[in-house]
Design a protein around this motif. Structure first.
Motif, PDB file in Angstrom:
ATOM      1  N   ASP A  22       0.826  -1.213   0.000  1.00  0.00           N
ATOM      2  CA  ASP A  22       0.000   0.000   0.000  1.00  0.00           C
ATOM      3  C   ASP A  22       0.859   1.261   0.000  1.00  0.00           C
ATOM      4  N   ASP A  23       2.098   1.151   0.498  1.00  0.00           N
ATOM      5  CA  ASP A  23       3.011   2.298   0.542  1.00  0.00           C
ATOM      6  C   ASP A  23       3.907   2.384  -0.682  1.00  0.00           C
ATOM      7  N   GLY A  24       3.660   1.540  -1.672  1.00  0.00           N
ATOM      8  CA  GLY A  24       4.476   1.540  -2.879  1.00  0.00           C
ATOM      9  C   GLY A  24       5.332   0.290  -2.957  1.00  0.00           C
ATOM     10  N   PRO A  25       6.091   0.150  -4.038  1.00  0.00           N
ATOM     11  CA  PRO A  25       6.897  -1.050  -4.216  1.00  0.00           C
ATOM     12  C   PRO A  25       8.029  -1.138  -3.191  1.00  0.00           C
ATOM     13  N   GLN A  26       8.387  -2.371  -2.864  1.00  0.00           N
ATOM     14  CA  GLN A  26       9.526  -2.640  -1.992  1.00  0.00           C
ATOM     15  C   GLN A  26      10.426  -3.657  -2.686  1.00  0.00           C
ATOM     16  N   VAL A  27      11.726  -3.594  -2.368  1.00  0.00           N
ATOM     17  CA  VAL A  27      12.698  -4.542  -2.907  1.00  0.00           C
ATOM     18  C   VAL A  27      13.397  -5.253  -1.754  1.00  0.00           C
ATOM     19  N   PRO A  81      14.282  -8.243 -17.125  1.00  0.00           N
ATOM     20  CA  PRO A  81      15.717  -7.984 -17.249  1.00  0.00           C
ATOM     21  C   PRO A  81      16.045  -6.542 -16.852  1.00  0.00           C
ATOM     22  N   LEU A  82      17.022  -6.393 -15.972  1.00  0.00           N
ATOM     23  CA  LEU A  82      17.442  -5.073 -15.509  1.00  0.00           C
ATOM     24  C   LEU A  82      18.804  -4.682 -16.084  1.00  0.00           C
ATOM     25  N   GLY A  83      19.364  -5.553 -16.912  1.00  0.00           N
ATOM     26  CA  GLY A  83      20.626  -5.224 -17.576  1.00  0.00           C
ATOM     27  C   GLY A  83      21.841  -5.413 -16.685  1.00  0.00           C
ATOM     28  N   GLU A  84      22.895  -4.688 -17.038  1.00  0.00           N
ATOM     29  CA  GLU A  84      24.176  -4.798 -16.353  1.00  0.00           C
ATOM     30  C   GLU A  84      24.591  -3.454 -15.775  1.00  0.00           C
ATOM     31  N   VAL A  85      25.418  -3.535 -14.734  1.00  0.00           N
ATOM     32  CA  VAL A  85      26.121  -2.366 -14.205  1.00  0.00           C
ATOM     33  C   VAL A  85      27.561  -2.781 -13.943  1.00  0.00           C
ATOM     34  N   ARG A  86      28.449  -1.806 -13.962  1.00  0.00           N
ATOM     35  CA  ARG A  86      29.847  -2.046 -13.592  1.00  0.00           C
ATOM     36  C   ARG A  86      30.083  -1.358 -12.253  1.00  0.00           C
ATOM     37  N   GLN A  87      30.469  -2.164 -11.268  1.00  0.00           N
ATOM     38  CA  GLN A  87      30.733  -1.623  -9.934  1.00  0.00           C
ATOM     39  C   GLN A  87      32.123  -0.993  -9.883  1.00  0.00           C
ATOM     40  N   ALA A  95      21.325  -8.345 -13.516  1.00  0.00           N
ATOM     41  CA  ALA A  95      20.223  -8.660 -12.600  1.00  0.00           C
ATOM     42  C   ALA A  95      18.890  -8.723 -13.326  1.00  0.00           C
ATOM     43  N   TRP A  96      17.987  -9.474 -12.711  1.00  0.00           N
ATOM     44  CA  TRP A  96      16.599  -9.567 -13.133  1.00  0.00           C
ATOM     45  C   TRP A  96      15.736  -9.277 -11.924  1.00  0.00           C
ATOM     46  N   ALA A  97      14.599  -8.652 -12.149  1.00  0.00           N
ATOM     47  CA  ALA A  97      13.616  -8.443 -11.094  1.00  0.00           C
ATOM     48  C   ALA A  97      12.532  -9.502 -11.229  1.00  0.00           C
ATOM     49  N   VAL A  98      12.086 -10.017 -10.082  1.00  0.00           N
ATOM     50  CA  VAL A  98      11.007 -10.996 -10.053  1.00  0.00           C
ATOM     51  C   VAL A  98      10.063 -10.588  -8.932  1.00  0.00           C
ATOM     52  N   GLU A  99       8.770 -10.514  -9.246  1.00  0.00           N
ATOM     53  CA  GLU A  99       7.794 -10.179  -8.208  1.00  0.00           C
ATOM     54  C   GLU A  99       7.536 -11.404  -7.353  1.00  0.00           C
ATOM     55  N   ALA A 100       7.772 -11.261  -6.061  1.00  0.00           N
ATOM     56  CA  ALA A 100       7.573 -12.361  -5.120  1.00  0.00           C
ATOM     57  C   ALA A 100       7.600 -11.793  -3.711  1.00  0.00           C
ATOM     58  N   LEU A 152      17.423  -0.276  -9.441  1.00  0.00           N
ATOM     59  CA  LEU A 152      16.196   0.275  -8.849  1.00  0.00           C
ATOM     60  C   LEU A 152      15.511   1.216  -9.836  1.00  0.00           C
ATOM     61  N   ASP A 153      16.306   2.048 -10.499  1.00  0.00           N
ATOM     62  CA  ASP A 153      15.748   2.973 -11.499  1.00  0.00           C
ATOM     63  C   ASP A 153      15.111   2.199 -12.655  1.00  0.00           C
ATOM     64  N   ARG A 154      15.782   1.155 -13.099  1.00  0.00           N
ATOM     65  CA  ARG A 154      15.254   0.369 -14.222  1.00  0.00           C
ATOM     66  C   ARG A 154      13.981  -0.390 -13.814  1.00  0.00           C
ATOM     67  N   LEU A 155      13.936  -0.837 -12.577  1.00  0.00           N
ATOM     68  CA  LEU A 155      12.725  -1.494 -12.088  1.00  0.00           C
ATOM     69  C   LEU A 155      11.566  -0.494 -12.084  1.00  0.00           C
ATOM     70  N   THR A 156      11.830   0.721 -11.653  1.00  0.00           N
ATOM     71  CA  THR A 156      10.810   1.765 -11.614  1.00  0.00           C
ATOM     72  C   THR A 156      10.267   2.052 -13.016  1.00  0.00           C
ATOM     73  N   GLU A 157      11.140   1.988 -14.022  1.00  0.00           N
ATOM     74  CA  GLU A 157      10.712   2.208 -15.412  1.00  0.00           C
ATOM     75  C   GLU A 157       9.695   1.162 -15.859  1.00  0.00           C
ATOM     76  N   HIS A 158       9.724  -0.010 -15.231  1.00  0.00           N
ATOM     77  CA  HIS A 158       8.767  -1.073 -15.562  1.00  0.00           C
ATOM     78  C   HIS A 158       7.497  -0.946 -14.740  1.00  0.00           C
ATOM     79  N   SER A 159       7.370   0.127 -13.943  1.00  0.00           N
ATOM     80  CA  SER A 159       6.179   0.442 -13.164  1.00  0.00           C
ATOM     81  C   SER A 159       5.650  -0.731 -12.326  1.00  0.00           C
ATOM     82  N   PRO A 160       6.454  -1.168 -11.310  1.00  0.00           N
ATOM     83  CA  PRO A 160       5.942  -2.255 -10.471  1.00  0.00           C
ATOM     84  C   PRO A 160       4.740  -1.832  -9.665  1.00  0.00           C
TER      85      PRO A 160
END
Length: 160
Positions: A22-27, A81-87, A95-100, A152-160
């Protein structure tokens, strides 16, 4: 003398679980275990992930590492799919996001062995992740490894 071929960057793959509240998406993030991160919060939380060797598909590595890091089977569901990042350390993370939904109390973390204190000759075992927790996106941005905030930004673009 021929110049040395640069080593291929290390690669990790992981699953970023998200849930709608109810307060928005959580990860779901994990706090890195071991003595180096024990007293840190900002930059010490990560997507549950782990390294894999060339030739292993990143998706399979992400699912295997989820089980190894959390001691639970990876959730089924649509993988975003959330793509790649270089640390900062040069490691490339996919990474991939999965709703669970998952109860952090059910986690049985994998462990690693480290000489601690340094140069003591004593080997100690530490959890890969010493705790996991659900975070709203704003708070997750404050604590996640800097490069991984792009997930997190890319997940937001997919409007969870």
């Amino acid at each position: 003398m021929t110049p040395a071929t640069p080593a291929a960057p290390r690669r990790s793959a992981g699953l970023l679980l998200f849930r709608r509240t109810d307060d928005g998406p959580q990860v779901l993030l994990g706090h890195m275990g071991g003595p180096y991160f024990a007293r840190k919060d900002a930059g010490a939380w990560t997507v549950p992930k782990g390294e894999y060797e060339p030739g292993e598909p990143a998706w399979e590595a992400a699912r295997r590492e989820f089980r190894e890091e959390l001691g639970l089977p990876p959730p089924d569901g649509e993988a975003i799919p959330l793509g790649e990042v270089r640390q900062k350390n040069g490691k490339i993370v996919t990474a991939w996001a999965v709703e669970a939904d998952l109860d952090p109390a059910t986690i049985v973390p994998g462990t690693f062995t480290l000489e601690w204190p340094p140069r003591s000759g004593r080997l100690q075992e530490f959890p890969e992740l010493d705790r996991v927790a659900w975070f709203g996106l704003a708070r997750a941005h404050e604590v996640i490894v800097t490069a991984q905030s792009a997930f997190l930004d890319r997940l937001t673009e997919h409007s969870p």
